[in-house]
Design a protein around this motif. Structure first.
Motif, PDB file in Angstrom:
ATOM      1  N   PHE A   1     -13.817 -14.706   7.932  1.00  0.00           N
ATOM      2  CA  PHE A   1     -14.952 -13.691   7.752  1.00  0.00           C
ATOM      3  C   PHE A   1     -15.652 -13.909   6.304  1.00  0.00           C
ATOM      4  O   PHE A   1     -15.142 -13.715   5.332  1.00  0.00           O
ATOM      5  N   SER A   2     -16.738 -14.850   6.368  1.00  0.00           N
ATOM      6  CA  SER A   2     -17.515 -15.366   5.247  1.00  0.00           C
ATOM      7  C   SER A   2     -19.046 -14.761   5.583  1.00  0.00           C
ATOM      8  O   SER A   2     -19.991 -15.206   6.369  1.00  0.00           O
ATOM      9  N   SER A   3     -19.270 -13.968   4.588  1.00  0.00           N
ATOM     10  CA  SER A   3     -20.535 -13.249   4.746  1.00  0.00           C
ATOM     11  C   SER A   3     -21.289 -13.137   3.374  1.00  0.00           C
ATOM     12  O   SER A   3     -20.760 -13.305   2.453  1.00  0.00           O
ATOM     13  N   ASN A   4     -22.255 -12.588   3.307  1.00  0.00           N
ATOM     14  CA  ASN A   4     -22.867 -12.109   2.019  1.00  0.00           C
ATOM     15  C   ASN A   4     -23.789 -10.937   2.195  1.00  0.00           C
ATOM     16  O   ASN A   4     -24.203 -10.599   3.426  1.00  0.00           O
ATOM     17  N   ASP A   5     -23.921 -10.199   1.145  1.00  0.00           N
ATOM     18  CA  ASP A   5     -24.745  -8.736   1.175  1.00  0.00           C
ATOM     19  C   ASP A   5     -24.151  -7.942   2.220  1.00  0.00           C
ATOM     20  O   ASP A   5     -24.907  -7.519   3.254  1.00  0.00           O
ATOM     21  N   THR A   6     -22.863  -7.917   2.263  1.00  0.00           N
ATOM     22  CA  THR A   6     -21.859  -7.485   3.489  1.00  0.00           C
ATOM     23  C   THR A   6     -21.876  -5.884   3.417  1.00  0.00           C
ATOM     24  O   THR A   6     -21.751  -5.086   2.338  1.00  0.00           O
ATOM     25  N   PRO A   7     -22.445  -5.204   4.521  1.00  0.00           N
ATOM     26  CA  PRO A   7     -22.041  -3.887   4.871  1.00  0.00           C
ATOM     27  C   PRO A   7     -20.442  -3.477   4.896  1.00  0.00           C
ATOM     28  O   PRO A   7     -19.800  -4.257   5.296  1.00  0.00           O
ATOM     29  N   ALA A   8     -20.420  -2.218   4.347  1.00  0.00           N
ATOM     30  CA  ALA A   8     -18.770  -1.823   4.293  1.00  0.00           C
ATOM     31  C   ALA A   8     -18.220  -1.825   5.698  1.00  0.00           C
ATOM     32  O   ALA A   8     -17.183  -2.209   5.716  1.00  0.00           O
ATOM     33  N   GLU A   9     -19.178  -1.402   6.623  1.00  0.00           N
ATOM     34  CA  GLU A   9     -18.482  -1.429   8.080  1.00  0.00           C
ATOM     35  C   GLU A   9     -17.943  -2.701   8.566  1.00  0.00           C
ATOM     36  O   GLU A   9     -16.877  -2.908   9.500  1.00  0.00           O
ATOM     37  N   GLU A  10     -18.680  -3.792   8.108  1.00  0.00           N
ATOM     38  CA  GLU A  10     -18.102  -5.282   8.435  1.00  0.00           C
ATOM     39  C   GLU A  10     -17.016  -5.777   7.726  1.00  0.00           C
ATOM     40  O   GLU A  10     -16.017  -6.480   8.323  1.00  0.00           O
ATOM     41  N   PHE A  11     -16.811  -5.364   6.420  1.00  0.00           N
ATOM     42  CA  PHE A  11     -15.375  -5.395   5.619  1.00  0.00           C
ATOM     43  C   PHE A  11     -14.215  -4.864   6.552  1.00  0.00           C
ATOM     44  O   PHE A  11     -13.081  -5.150   6.898  1.00  0.00           O
ATOM     45  N   ALA A  12     -14.895  -3.597   6.818  1.00  0.00           N
ATOM     46  CA  ALA A  12     -13.771  -2.682   7.579  1.00  0.00           C
ATOM     47  C   ALA A  12     -12.982  -3.094   8.755  1.00  0.00           C
ATOM     48  O   ALA A  12     -11.869  -3.228   9.036  1.00  0.00           O
ATOM     49  N   LEU A  13     -13.933  -3.790   9.650  1.00  0.00           N
ATOM     50  CA  LEU A  13     -13.734  -4.358  10.931  1.00  0.00           C
ATOM     51  C   LEU A  13     -12.930  -5.680  10.722  1.00  0.00           C
ATOM     52  O   LEU A  13     -11.944  -5.998  11.147  1.00  0.00           O
ATOM     53  N   ALA A  14     -13.184  -6.317   9.722  1.00  0.00           N
ATOM     54  CA  ALA A  14     -12.521  -7.791   9.340  1.00  0.00           C
ATOM     55  C   ALA A  14     -11.216  -7.325   8.989  1.00  0.00           C
ATOM     56  O   ALA A  14     -10.209  -8.109   9.333  1.00  0.00           O
ATOM     57  N   ALA A  15     -10.807  -6.424   8.080  1.00  0.00           N
ATOM     58  CA  ALA A  15      -9.692  -6.053   7.617  1.00  0.00           C
ATOM     59  C   ALA A  15      -8.734  -5.645   8.885  1.00  0.00           C
ATOM     60  O   ALA A  15      -7.596  -5.945   8.959  1.00  0.00           O
ATOM     61  N   LYS A  16      -9.443  -4.921   9.558  1.00  0.00           N
ATOM     62  CA  LYS A  16      -8.749  -4.117  10.733  1.00  0.00           C
ATOM     63  C   LYS A  16      -8.248  -5.332  11.799  1.00  0.00           C
ATOM     64  O   LYS A  16      -7.293  -5.298  12.077  1.00  0.00           O
ATOM     65  N   LEU A  17      -8.902  -6.476  11.823  1.00  0.00           N
ATOM     66  CA  LEU A  17      -8.778  -7.502  12.677  1.00  0.00           C
ATOM     67  C   LEU A  17      -7.676  -8.489  12.035  1.00  0.00           C
ATOM     68  O   LEU A  17      -7.294  -9.292  12.782  1.00  0.00           O
ATOM     69  N   GLY A  18      -7.483  -8.309  10.887  1.00  0.00           N
ATOM     70  CA  GLY A  18      -6.483  -9.285  10.037  1.00  0.00           C
ATOM     71  C   GLY A  18      -7.190 -10.577   9.671  1.00  0.00           C
ATOM     72  O   GLY A  18      -6.630 -11.353   9.439  1.00  0.00           O
ATOM     73  N   ALA A  19      -8.463 -10.587   9.838  1.00  0.00           N
ATOM     74  CA  ALA A  19      -9.226 -11.778   9.297  1.00  0.00           C
ATOM     75  C   ALA A  19      -9.115 -11.992   7.787  1.00  0.00           C
ATOM     76  O   ALA A  19      -8.529 -11.162   6.963  1.00  0.00           O
ATOM     77  N   THR A  20      -9.197 -13.402   7.636  1.00  0.00           N
ATOM     78  CA  THR A  20      -9.234 -13.811   6.213  1.00  0.00           C
ATOM     79  C   THR A  20     -10.469 -13.486   5.776  1.00  0.00           C
ATOM     80  O   THR A  20     -11.546 -14.355   6.158  1.00  0.00           O
ATOM     81  N   ILE A  21     -10.568 -12.777   4.772  1.00  0.00           N
ATOM     82  CA  ILE A  21     -11.974 -12.456   4.216  1.00  0.00           C
ATOM     83  C   ILE A  21     -12.187 -13.262   3.012  1.00  0.00           C
ATOM     84  O   ILE A  21     -11.470 -13.494   1.879  1.00  0.00           O
ATOM     85  N   ASN A  22     -13.508 -13.913   2.941  1.00  0.00           N
ATOM     86  CA  ASN A  22     -13.879 -14.918   2.158  1.00  0.00           C
ATOM     87  C   ASN A  22     -15.156 -14.233   1.201  1.00  0.00           C
ATOM     88  O   ASN A  22     -16.171 -13.987   1.708  1.00  0.00           O
ATOM     89  N   LEU A  23     -14.804 -13.860   0.002  1.00  0.00           N
ATOM     90  CA  LEU A  23     -15.895 -13.092  -0.766  1.00  0.00           C
ATOM     91  C   LEU A  23     -16.868 -13.879  -1.185  1.00  0.00           C
ATOM     92  O   LEU A  23     -16.663 -14.810  -1.919  1.00  0.00           O
ATOM     93  N   ASP A  24     -18.184 -13.451  -1.263  1.00  0.00           N
ATOM     94  CA  ASP A  24     -19.352 -14.191  -1.631  1.00  0.00           C
ATOM     95  C   ASP A  24     -19.752 -13.863  -3.144  1.00  0.00           C
ATOM     96  O   ASP A  24     -20.399 -14.604  -3.794  1.00  0.00           O
ATOM     97  N   ASP A  25     -19.284 -12.614  -3.769  1.00  0.00           N
ATOM     98  CA  ASP A  25     -19.684 -12.303  -4.984  1.00  0.00           C
ATOM     99  C   ASP A  25     -18.441 -11.436  -5.685  1.00  0.00           C
ATOM    100  O   ASP A  25     -17.733 -11.047  -4.929  1.00  0.00           O
ATOM    101  N   ILE A  26     -18.522 -11.612  -7.127  1.00  0.00           N
ATOM    102  CA  ILE A  26     -17.510 -10.994  -7.826  1.00  0.00           C
ATOM    103  C   ILE A  26     -17.308  -9.437  -7.576  1.00  0.00           C
ATOM    104  O   ILE A  26     -16.472  -8.827  -7.725  1.00  0.00           O
ATOM    105  N   SER A  27     -18.792  -8.766  -7.482  1.00  0.00           N
ATOM    106  CA  SER A  27     -18.764  -7.237  -7.260  1.00  0.00           C
ATOM    107  C   SER A  27     -18.082  -6.998  -5.930  1.00  0.00           C
ATOM    108  O   SER A  27     -18.174  -5.696  -5.879  1.00  0.00           O
ATOM    109  N   HIS A  28     -17.936  -7.818  -5.120  1.00  0.00           N
ATOM    110  CA  HIS A  28     -17.407  -7.335  -3.777  1.00  0.00           C
ATOM    111  C   HIS A  28     -15.958  -7.071  -3.833  1.00  0.00           C
ATOM    112  O   HIS A  28     -15.613  -6.582  -2.951  1.00  0.00           O
ATOM    113  N   ILE A  29     -15.318  -7.422  -4.947  1.00  0.00           N
ATOM    114  CA  ILE A  29     -13.915  -7.295  -4.826  1.00  0.00           C
ATOM    115  C   ILE A  29     -13.584  -5.650  -4.969  1.00  0.00           C
ATOM    116  O   ILE A  29     -12.895  -5.165  -4.157  1.00  0.00           O
ATOM    117  N   ASP A  30     -14.347  -5.104  -5.916  1.00  0.00           N
ATOM    118  CA  ASP A  30     -13.970  -3.541  -6.037  1.00  0.00           C
ATOM    119  C   ASP A  30     -14.887  -2.997  -4.879  1.00  0.00           C
ATOM    120  O   ASP A  30     -14.492  -1.914  -4.170  1.00  0.00           O
TER     121      ASP A  30
END
Length: 419
Positions: free
Chosen positions: A95-124
């Motif tokens: 899952f490689s996105s940018n300007d990512t809504p919360a619901e998209e991170f939530a689904l990626a995590a639920k599916l067990g996808a490997t999340i590719n973070l676009d920005d350092i602020s996205h960590i928190d």
């Protein structure tokens, strides 16, 4: 000279069942491309291609690629949902996105996808969204400046401008991000970068790989993080022009192998898995837009009007992109007539070709517009009430199968509020 993967006789049969325009995909070509890619990187035991769903978001295409060992690269909620419905799960999804809504991170995590973070602020943001940081995580790198690759053996120069791209983290941010992710519980780290688009050079991927491999060694030394995978992303191009040389994926794979053995292996990182996300390379040459000539107009120029338009293939209108055109049945005739090939949109940029030399065209002729298998149907839209066309699969046994029906006026009206 580019040759269609279908004959006139085949198309005449196919168009009796499926009215033009439609996108036609070559299953054999798709499978052959995937197998050549995997062979080129077979020296890396953990290698996987994550097909960029945005290029050709059709479930039947994704299922073919899954059979060939590919995963999916997703950048939106619906792409994640499509991957899930097609049977991809866990580390088969990137899952490689940018300007990512919360619901998209939530689904990626639920599916067990490997999340590719676009920005350092996205960590928190990710931690606050799902309540934790996954054990396996990736960060996208942007080196800034201008990426230049000198003249290659094909005489092609690669130059792009990462410093103007909205994607990825700076080099200092990569170190900060790895340290922060490690503090929050991450155990396996990945690196991703995309420096140039549609390169026609066997040197691009090895050059990119060397940059990422060197940074991986530095990050390991700086942070102590265990880097287990590096994503070379996309950028390996296809020759849209008929006289351009195609990339040799075997030569590219060998070039990456040399960089791997020169940089990673001496640093004790010979266990790093590689991955790619080659949407255009995988699909573009394995798709045609099939359209029929409706009109010929002669004013200040000679225009050929076809039943497809920019709503079916927007790259020429949007970018001025070149797509080769074959007039079926006239492949051996001289290209001694100059035409603009146009669609029916009320926009003057609705042209598949401008001042293109082609054989004499007659009303009713079938045209093949080449290299539309990626970023073709996917970029369709409904401007002027023009509807997105069907997608048809030419199967390995020569038969055809409808894999997406054409839109109808009722589809167009379905989301409107009438009362």
């Amino acid at each position: 000279m580019k040759k269609p993967f279908v004959t006139l006789e085949q198309l005449q049969t196919i168009t009796q069942q499926y009215p033009t325009p439609f996108h036609l995909y070559d299953e054999k070509g798709i499978r052959d491309t995937a197998r050549a890619l995997y062979k080129a990187f077979s020296w890396n035991p953990g290698y996987r291609e994550f097909f960029a769903v945005k290029a050709t978001p059709n479930p039947q295409i994704l299922k073919i690629l899954k059979e060939e060992g590919c995963g999916t690269d997703c950048s939106s909620l619906t792409e994640l949902m499509m991957s899930d419905r097609c049977g991809f799960a866990g580390d088969e999804i990137m899952f490689s996105s940018n300007d990512t809504p919360a619901e998209e991170f939530a689904l990626a995590a639920k599916l067990g996808a490997t999340i590719n973070l676009d920005d350092i602020s996205h960590i928190d943001f990710l931690k606050d969204t799902i309540g934790y940081i996954p054990k396996k995580i990736s960060c996208r790198y942007n080196p800034g400046g201008t990426f230049t690759l000198g003249e290659s053996e094909e005489g092609f120069q690669v130059m792009d401008n990462p410093g103007q791209a909205k994607y990825g983290m700076t080099r200092p941010q990569m170190t900060q991000a790895f340290r922060r992710l490690k503090e929050l519980g991450a155990e396996e780290f990945g690196i991703h970068a995309f420096l140039a688009s549609n390169t026609l050079s066997n040197e691009y991927y090895p050059a990119l790989a060397a940059i990422l491999f060197q940074m991986a060694v530095e990050l390991k030394n700086e942070t102590g993080c265990h880097i287990t995978f590096i994503n070379l992303s996309g950028g390996v191009g296809v020759p849209y022009l008929p006289d351009q040389p195609a990339n040799d994926i075997a030569v590219i794979g060998e070039g990456v192998r040399r960089a791997y053995e020169d940089i990673l292996v001496p640093a004790g990182m010979g266990d790093v898995s590689l991955c790619t996300e080659l949407g255009r390379f995988m699909l573009a040459p394995n798709g045609h837009l099939i359209t029929r000539v409706l009109h010929e107009k002669q004013t200040y120029k000679d225009y050929i009007g076809v039943d497809a338009c920019a709503a079916n293939l927007m790259r020429p209108a949007m970018y001025g992109a070149y797509h080769h055109i074959t007039v079926m049945g006239k492949e051996d005739q001289p290209c001694d007539h100059q035409y603009d090939v146009t669609g029916a949109l009320c926009e003057n940029n609705d042209k598949f070709a401008v001042d293109r030399m082609l054989p004499k065209i007659h009303i009713g002729d079938l045209l093949v517009i080449h290299d539309t298998g990626a970023h073709g149907h996917a970029m369709g839209y409904q401007y002027n009430g023009r509807l997105r066309s069907a997608e048809v699969l030419l199967q390995t046994d020569g038969s055809t199968r409808l894999i997406r029906r054409a839109e109808t006026p009722e589809d167009y009206f379905a989301t409107a509020i009438w009362d």
